[in-house]
Write a protein that holds these residues in place. Sequence first.
Motif, PDB file in Angstrom:
ATOM      1  N   LEU A  84      -6.468 -59.608   7.651  1.00 22.93           N
ATOM      2  CA  LEU A  84      -6.159 -59.782   6.239  1.00 22.93           C
ATOM      3  C   LEU A  84      -4.663 -60.039   6.128  1.00 22.93           C
ATOM      4  O   LEU A  84      -3.854 -59.265   6.654  1.00 22.93           O
ATOM      5  N   LEU A  85      -4.284 -61.136   5.478  1.00 18.23           N
ATOM      6  CA  LEU A  85      -2.884 -61.487   5.262  1.00 18.23           C
ATOM      7  C   LEU A  85      -2.549 -61.270   3.791  1.00 18.23           C
ATOM      8  O   LEU A  85      -3.308 -61.692   2.911  1.00 18.23           O
ATOM      9  N   VAL A  86      -1.434 -60.611   3.522  1.00 19.77           N
ATOM     10  CA  VAL A  86      -0.998 -60.379   2.146  1.00 19.77           C
ATOM     11  C   VAL A  86       0.455 -60.806   2.027  1.00 19.77           C
ATOM     12  O   VAL A  86       1.341 -60.240   2.683  1.00 19.77           O
ATOM     13  N   PHE A  87       0.695 -61.822   1.194  1.00 16.97           N
ATOM     14  CA  PHE A  87       2.030 -62.401   1.027  1.00 16.97           C
ATOM     15  C   PHE A  87       2.595 -62.069  -0.346  1.00 16.97           C
ATOM     16  O   PHE A  87       1.861 -62.009  -1.337  1.00 16.97           O
ATOM     17  N   ASN A  88       3.909 -61.831  -0.411  1.00 15.18           N
ATOM     18  CA  ASN A  88       4.601 -61.824  -1.700  1.00 15.18           C
ATOM     19  C   ASN A  88       5.959 -62.494  -1.513  1.00 15.18           C
ATOM     20  O   ASN A  88       6.451 -62.626  -0.390  1.00 15.18           O
ATOM     21  N   ASP A  89       6.553 -62.945  -2.621  1.00 13.38           N
ATOM     22  CA  ASP A  89       7.763 -63.755  -2.526  1.00 13.38           C
ATOM     23  C   ASP A  89       9.065 -62.946  -2.615  1.00 13.38           C
ATOM     24  O   ASP A  89      10.112 -63.502  -2.940  1.00 13.38           O
ATOM     25  N   SER A  90       9.004 -61.650  -2.327  1.00 13.14           N
ATOM     26  CA  SER A  90      10.223 -60.851  -2.216  1.00 13.14           C
ATOM     27  C   SER A  90      10.561 -60.657  -0.745  1.00 13.14           C
ATOM     28  O   SER A  90       9.714 -60.862   0.127  1.00 13.14           O
ATOM     29  N   THR A  91      11.803 -60.286  -0.481  1.00 10.03           N
ATOM     30  CA  THR A  91      12.250 -60.071   0.899  1.00 10.03           C
ATOM     31  C   THR A  91      12.756 -58.649   1.056  1.00 10.03           C
ATOM     32  O   THR A  91      13.435 -58.121   0.167  1.00 10.03           O
ATOM     33  N   PHE A  92      12.433 -58.043   2.175  1.00  8.96           N
ATOM     34  CA  PHE A  92      12.847 -56.667   2.439  1.00  8.96           C
ATOM     35  C   PHE A  92      14.367 -56.536   2.501  1.00  8.96           C
ATOM     36  O   PHE A  92      15.054 -57.346   3.123  1.00  8.96           O
ATOM     37  N   LYS A  93      14.877 -55.492   1.855  1.00 10.17           N
ATOM     38  CA  LYS A  93      16.247 -55.034   2.085  1.00 10.17           C
ATOM     39  C   LYS A  93      16.192 -53.974   3.181  1.00 10.17           C
ATOM     40  O   LYS A  93      15.118 -53.474   3.533  1.00 10.17           O
ATOM     41  N   GLU A  94      17.341 -53.594   3.715  1.00  7.45           N
ATOM     42  CA  GLU A  94      17.339 -52.579   4.774  1.00  7.45           C
ATOM     43  C   GLU A  94      16.740 -51.270   4.265  1.00  7.45           C
ATOM     44  O   GLU A  94      16.057 -50.554   5.003  1.00  7.45           O
ATOM     45  N   SER A  95      16.969 -50.949   2.985  1.00  8.03           N
ATOM     46  CA  SER A  95      16.399 -49.722   2.427  1.00  8.03           C
ATOM     47  C   SER A  95      14.874 -49.783   2.393  1.00  8.03           C
ATOM     48  O   SER A  95      14.203 -48.742   2.488  1.00  8.03           O
ATOM     49  N   ASP A  96      14.311 -50.993   2.268  1.00 11.96           N
ATOM     50  CA  ASP A  96      12.856 -51.131   2.290  1.00 11.96           C
ATOM     51  C   ASP A  96      12.294 -50.874   3.686  1.00 11.96           C
ATOM     52  O   ASP A  96      11.242 -50.255   3.837  1.00 11.96           O
ATOM     53  N   PHE A  97      13.013 -51.370   4.703  1.00 17.65           N
ATOM     54  CA  PHE A  97      12.590 -51.074   6.084  1.00 17.65           C
ATOM     55  C   PHE A  97      12.614 -49.568   6.324  1.00 17.65           C
ATOM     56  O   PHE A  97      11.712 -49.011   6.963  1.00 17.65           O
ATOM     57  N   GLU A  98      13.646 -48.918   5.800  1.00  7.97           N
ATOM     58  CA  GLU A  98      13.756 -47.461   5.962  1.00  7.97           C
ATOM     59  C   GLU A  98      12.610 -46.762   5.234  1.00  7.97           C
ATOM     60  O   GLU A  98      11.992 -45.831   5.757  1.00  7.97           O
ATOM     61  N   SER A  99      12.316 -47.226   4.028  1.00  5.72           N
ATOM     62  CA  SER A  99      11.285 -46.596   3.213  1.00  5.72           C
ATOM     63  C   SER A  99       9.902 -46.706   3.842  1.00  5.72           C
ATOM     64  O   SER A  99       9.153 -45.733   3.909  1.00  5.72           O
ATOM     65  N   ILE A 100       9.563 -47.899   4.333  1.00  2.88           N
ATOM     66  CA  ILE A 100       8.209 -48.111   4.863  1.00  2.88           C
ATOM     67  C   ILE A 100       8.007 -47.375   6.185  1.00  2.88           C
ATOM     68  O   ILE A 100       6.881 -47.140   6.604  1.00  2.88           O
ATOM     69  N   SER A 101       9.107 -47.010   6.838  1.00  3.06           N
ATOM     70  CA  SER A 101       8.990 -46.302   8.111  1.00  3.06           C
ATOM     71  C   SER A 101       8.818 -44.799   7.919  1.00  3.06           C
ATOM     72  O   SER A 101       8.578 -44.071   8.883  1.00  3.06           O
ATOM     73  N   ARG A 102       8.922 -44.343   6.679  1.00  2.99           N
ATOM     74  CA  ARG A 102       8.760 -42.917   6.409  1.00  2.99           C
ATOM     75  C   ARG A 102       7.345 -42.623   5.947  1.00  2.99           C
ATOM     76  O   ARG A 102       6.703 -43.452   5.310  1.00  2.99           O
ATOM     77  N   ILE A 103       6.876 -41.427   6.247  1.00  2.00           N
ATOM     78  CA  ILE A 103       5.545 -41.002   5.826  1.00  2.00           C
ATOM     79  C   ILE A 103       5.702 -39.985   4.706  1.00  2.00           C
ATOM     80  O   ILE A 103       6.134 -38.859   4.924  1.00  2.00           O
ATOM     81  N   GLY A 104       5.386 -40.395   3.489  1.00  2.00           N
ATOM     82  CA  GLY A 104       5.416 -39.462   2.372  1.00  2.00           C
ATOM     83  C   GLY A 104       6.802 -39.061   1.925  1.00  2.00           C
ATOM     84  O   GLY A 104       6.980 -38.046   1.271  1.00  2.00           O
ATOM     85  N   ASP A 105       7.823 -39.836   2.251  1.00  2.00           N
ATOM     86  CA  ASP A 105       9.189 -39.505   1.848  1.00  2.00           C
ATOM     87  C   ASP A 105       9.895 -40.793   1.462  1.00  2.00           C
ATOM     88  O   ASP A 105      10.913 -41.161   2.012  1.00  2.00           O
ATOM     89  N   SER A 106       9.322 -41.480   0.496  1.00  2.00           N
ATOM     90  CA  SER A 106       9.793 -42.817   0.158  1.00  2.00           C
ATOM     91  C   SER A 106      11.178 -42.814  -0.472  1.00  2.00           C
ATOM     92  O   SER A 106      11.493 -42.001  -1.317  1.00  2.00           O
ATOM     93  N   VAL A 107      12.007 -43.755  -0.042  1.00  2.00           N
ATOM     94  CA  VAL A 107      13.331 -43.933  -0.627  1.00  2.00           C
ATOM     95  C   VAL A 107      13.207 -44.299  -2.103  1.00  2.00           C
ATOM     96  O   VAL A 107      14.098 -44.028  -2.899  1.00  2.00           O
ATOM     97  N   LYS A 108      12.075 -44.893  -2.489  1.00  2.00           N
ATOM     98  CA  LYS A 108      11.922 -45.330  -3.871  1.00  2.00           C
ATOM     99  C   LYS A 108      12.003 -44.177  -4.864  1.00  2.00           C
ATOM    100  O   LYS A 108      12.289 -44.381  -6.029  1.00  2.00           O
ATOM    101  N   ARG A 109      11.713 -42.976  -4.423  1.00  2.00           N
ATOM    102  CA  ARG A 109      11.738 -41.845  -5.347  1.00  2.00           C
ATOM    103  C   ARG A 109      13.105 -41.643  -5.983  1.00  2.00           C
ATOM    104  O   ARG A 109      13.217 -41.066  -7.051  1.00  2.00           O
ATOM    105  N   THR A 110      14.142 -42.084  -5.334  1.00  2.00           N
ATOM    106  CA  THR A 110      15.494 -41.869  -5.835  1.00  2.00           C
ATOM    107  C   THR A 110      16.015 -43.067  -6.617  1.00  2.00           C
ATOM    108  O   THR A 110      17.140 -43.061  -7.079  1.00  2.00           O
ATOM    109  N   GLN A 111      15.177 -44.095  -6.784  1.00  2.00           N
ATOM    110  CA  GLN A 111      15.631 -45.311  -7.450  1.00  2.00           C
ATOM    111  C   GLN A 111      14.951 -45.465  -8.803  1.00  2.00           C
ATOM    112  O   GLN A 111      13.727 -45.462  -8.901  1.00  2.00           O
ATOM    113  N   VAL A 112      15.758 -45.578  -9.837  1.00  2.00           N
ATOM    114  CA  VAL A 112      15.236 -45.727 -11.185  1.00  2.00           C
ATOM    115  C   VAL A 112      14.396 -46.997 -11.282  1.00  2.00           C
ATOM    116  O   VAL A 112      14.773 -48.057 -10.805  1.00  2.00           O
TER     117      VAL A 112
END
Length: 221
Positions: A84-112
Motif C-alpha cells: 500500500l502506497l500513501v502519498f502526500n505533498d508535504s515534506t518531512f522536517k527534522e522534527s518530523d523524523f524525530e517525532s515518527i521515531s518515537r513511540i507514544g511521545d510525539s513532538v507534536k504535543r508541544t506544537q500549537v
Amino acid sequence: PSRGAMDDPVDGDVWDDFGQKVDLTARLREILLNYPEGTSILKELVQNADDAGARTVKVCLDERSHGTDTLAYEGLAQFQGPSLLVFNDSTFKESDFESISRIGDSVKRTQVGKTGRFGVGFNSVYHLTDMPSFVSGRHAVFFDPHCAFLPNVTAANPGKRVDFVANDVRGRHPDQWAPFVAFGCDARTRFRGTMFRFPLRTETQAGRSKLSKAHYTPESV
C-alpha cells in the motif's frame, strides 16, 4: 577528581551492561489493540498529512512484485511484493523524523495547532506490515521493530535512514528502490513530498510475526 571503580580497567571489565528494556514489538501490539484495523489506518495517515500542511493525499494499492537481485540487504527480499502506497505533498522536517521515531511521545504535543499523534497513531500501520518505510525530501527510512531484517539494528535503533540524494543508492541497488519510483519520486533527486510504503504482510510472515497474525493480499485490501 577521584577515580572510581569503573575507571579502573580491571574492575571495569567485571561490570556488564544491564538495565530495564522495552520490548518494542510488545509495545506495538498494545497500540494495535487501541487502533482497530481498517479505515483507522488511513484516517491516521490523512491526519498526519493534514498536520504537516499537505493539500493532497493519494493512496495506491501497488500489486506489483519487484526484483530481488540487487537489494541493499538480503533480508529485505520478502518485502518486494504488493504494498500500500500513501502519498502526500508535504515534506518531512527534522522534527518530523524525530517525532515518527518515537513511540507514544510525539513532538507534536508541544506544537500549537498540531492535533495528530504521530508517535502513536502512525503505528496502526503495523496491522498491515512488519516493515513500514517512506521517502521524504532527500531521505528514505525503513523501520524494523523485529530487529530481524536489517543489519546492525538494535532495540535502541530499530531501523535505517539514508540520504538517497548524496548517495547513489538506486544506482547500486536498483531493485531495492524500484518500489519507490512513484508519485514523482525517482529515488535520486530531492522528492517534493512524502510517500509511505507498507508491504502487505504475507501468510508466511504472519506465522512468525510478533506484531500481528493478520495477513493480506491485494484482493483482501
